[in-house]
Design a protein around this motif. Structure first.
Motif, PDB file in Angstrom:
ATOM      1  N   UNK A   4     -25.036  50.458 -38.282  1.00 43.94           N
ATOM      2  CA  UNK A   4     -23.643  51.631 -38.785  1.00 43.94           C
ATOM      3  C   UNK A   4     -22.343  50.970 -38.024  1.00 43.94           C
ATOM      4  N   UNK A   5     -22.864  51.261 -36.923  1.00 42.04           N
ATOM      5  CA  UNK A   5     -21.608  50.761 -36.346  1.00 42.04           C
ATOM      6  C   UNK A   5     -20.694  49.604 -36.199  1.00 42.04           C
ATOM      7  N   UNK A   6     -21.779  48.641 -36.270  1.00 40.64           N
ATOM      8  CA  UNK A   6     -21.200  47.617 -37.090  1.00 40.64           C
ATOM      9  C   UNK A   6     -20.584  47.448 -38.368  1.00 40.64           C
ATOM     10  N   UNK A   7     -21.398  47.730 -39.330  1.00 42.08           N
ATOM     11  CA  UNK A   7     -20.340  47.970 -40.613  1.00 42.08           C
ATOM     12  C   UNK A   7     -18.669  48.310 -40.998  1.00 42.08           C
ATOM     13  N   UNK A   8     -19.061  50.249 -39.740  1.00 40.70           N
ATOM     14  CA  UNK A   8     -17.753  49.978 -39.936  1.00 40.70           C
ATOM     15  C   UNK A   8     -16.471  49.675 -39.263  1.00 40.70           C
ATOM     16  N   UNK A  13     -12.235  45.737 -39.764  1.00 48.21           N
ATOM     17  CA  UNK A  13     -11.271  44.454 -39.387  1.00 48.21           C
ATOM     18  C   UNK A  13     -11.042  44.035 -41.072  1.00 48.21           C
ATOM     19  N   UNK A  14     -12.010  43.853 -41.934  1.00 47.58           N
ATOM     20  CA  UNK A  14     -11.142  44.085 -43.272  1.00 47.58           C
ATOM     21  C   UNK A  14      -9.693  43.928 -43.749  1.00 47.58           C
ATOM     22  N   UNK A  24     -17.511  34.081 -35.726  1.00 46.55           N
ATOM     23  CA  UNK A  24     -16.358  34.816 -34.542  1.00 46.55           C
ATOM     24  C   UNK A  24     -17.234  36.492 -34.087  1.00 46.55           C
ATOM     25  N   UNK A  25     -17.587  37.676 -35.752  1.00 45.10           N
ATOM     26  CA  UNK A  25     -17.733  38.261 -34.301  1.00 45.10           C
ATOM     27  C   UNK A  25     -19.116  38.350 -34.390  1.00 45.10           C
ATOM     28  N   UNK A  40     -23.192  42.194 -44.126  1.00 45.66           N
ATOM     29  CA  UNK A  40     -22.721  42.212 -45.195  1.00 45.66           C
ATOM     30  C   UNK A  40     -23.042  41.702 -46.207  1.00 45.66           C
ATOM     31  N   UNK A  41     -24.399  40.905 -46.144  1.00 43.23           N
ATOM     32  CA  UNK A  41     -25.364  41.642 -47.760  1.00 43.23           C
ATOM     33  C   UNK A  41     -25.655  42.105 -48.520  1.00 43.23           C
ATOM     34  N   UNK A  42     -25.638  43.208 -46.868  1.00 39.14           N
ATOM     35  CA  UNK A  42     -26.501  44.056 -47.978  1.00 39.14           C
ATOM     36  C   UNK A  42     -25.491  45.210 -48.143  1.00 39.14           C
TER      37      UNK A  42
END
Length: 251
Positions: A4-8, A13-14, A24-25, A40-42
């Motif tokens: 959830x941290x990565x997704x946020x 960033x977007x 890069x990430x 990213x797919x999810x």
């Protein structure tokens, strides 16, 4: 780092940079590139972003139906419409795409200005009932109710017989690399054909459409004459569009 941290952080960033690159990430966060791609797919499946080769782009917000959109960002649309009307000259043939911003353009055209207005939006054609100097050509076809515009072969055939001086194109998203996009495949084809037939094409854009991507491509940014944007958009948000060689009309 938790999922959830990565997704946020990807969403942050977007919002800040307008794109996120998986490689890069992965390097920055010291995780595998497959992990970032899975995230990213999810997120794309949930409509949170748009997957592209190598990473992700912001997703255009889902649009409500035409009647609900009429009350959204009204003041900004009025400014865009005012700038659009200033681009017109008497005697022109002007094609108005469907949409709430182009409906505002119709409302602001002076009654005394002699024009031929072409549209495939019946609700928009009705705006000119009391304009004695304006001729209206209404393009027919199958009605796409979400946008209240005619689409299909009959509409294409009628458009092919016209050569408008100016086309005001409506899109749901505009990205400097991915281009001008909308949500429906058939509607995108109609928009693209009108653009091809028109001498000049301008795209009025509310701020929420900048940097976003919808599923169906209408045209790349350099294929249109200009973008109409409201003041208050940060210069760095517009720099990539200017570099693409398109005129920026500030409302």
């Amino acid at each position: 780092m938790l999922t959830e941290q990565r997704r946020q952080m990807i969403l942050d960033i977007l919002k800040r940079e307008g794109r996120a690159l998986a490689g890069e990430l992965a390097r920055d966060w010291k995780v595998s590139e497959d992990t970032i791609r899975r995230d990213m797919r999810e997120m794309a499946a949930e409509g949170l972003l748009k997957r592209v080769h190598g990473g992700a782009l912001p997703a255009a917000p889902a649009l409500p139906d035409f009647s609900a959109r009429q009350s959204m960002a009204t003041e900004e649309k009025q400014r865009l419409a005012s700038a659009a009307v200033r681009l017109l000259s008497p005697g022109q043939m002007v094609f108005l795409d469907g949409g709430t911003t182009t409906a505002e353009i119709a409302r602001q055209i002076p009654q005394a200005m002699a024009l031929t207005i072409v549209t495939h939006a019946p609700t928009l054609a009705a705006e000119f009932e009391h304009h004695p100097a304006i001729e209206v050509i209404l393009i027919g076809g199958r009605l796409y109710k979400h946008s209240m515009v005619a689409v299909g072969a009959a509409a294409i055939a009628a458009i092919d017989r016209l050569r408008p001086d100016v086309f005001f194109l409506g899109v749901t998203a505009a990205h400097p690399v991915e281009g001008l996009t909308t949500g429906d495949f058939e509607e995108a084809a109609i928009k693209r054909r009108i653009l091809e037939r028109s001498a000049a094409t301008y795209v009025p854009l509310t701020a929420d459409k900048l940097g976003a991507v919808s599923p169906c491509l209408v045209a790349k940014v350099p294929e249109v004459t200009g973008l109409i944007v409201a003041t208050g958009n940060e210069p760095d948000r517009l720099a990539d569009y200017r570099e693409a060689g398109v005129e920026i009309v500030v409302a």
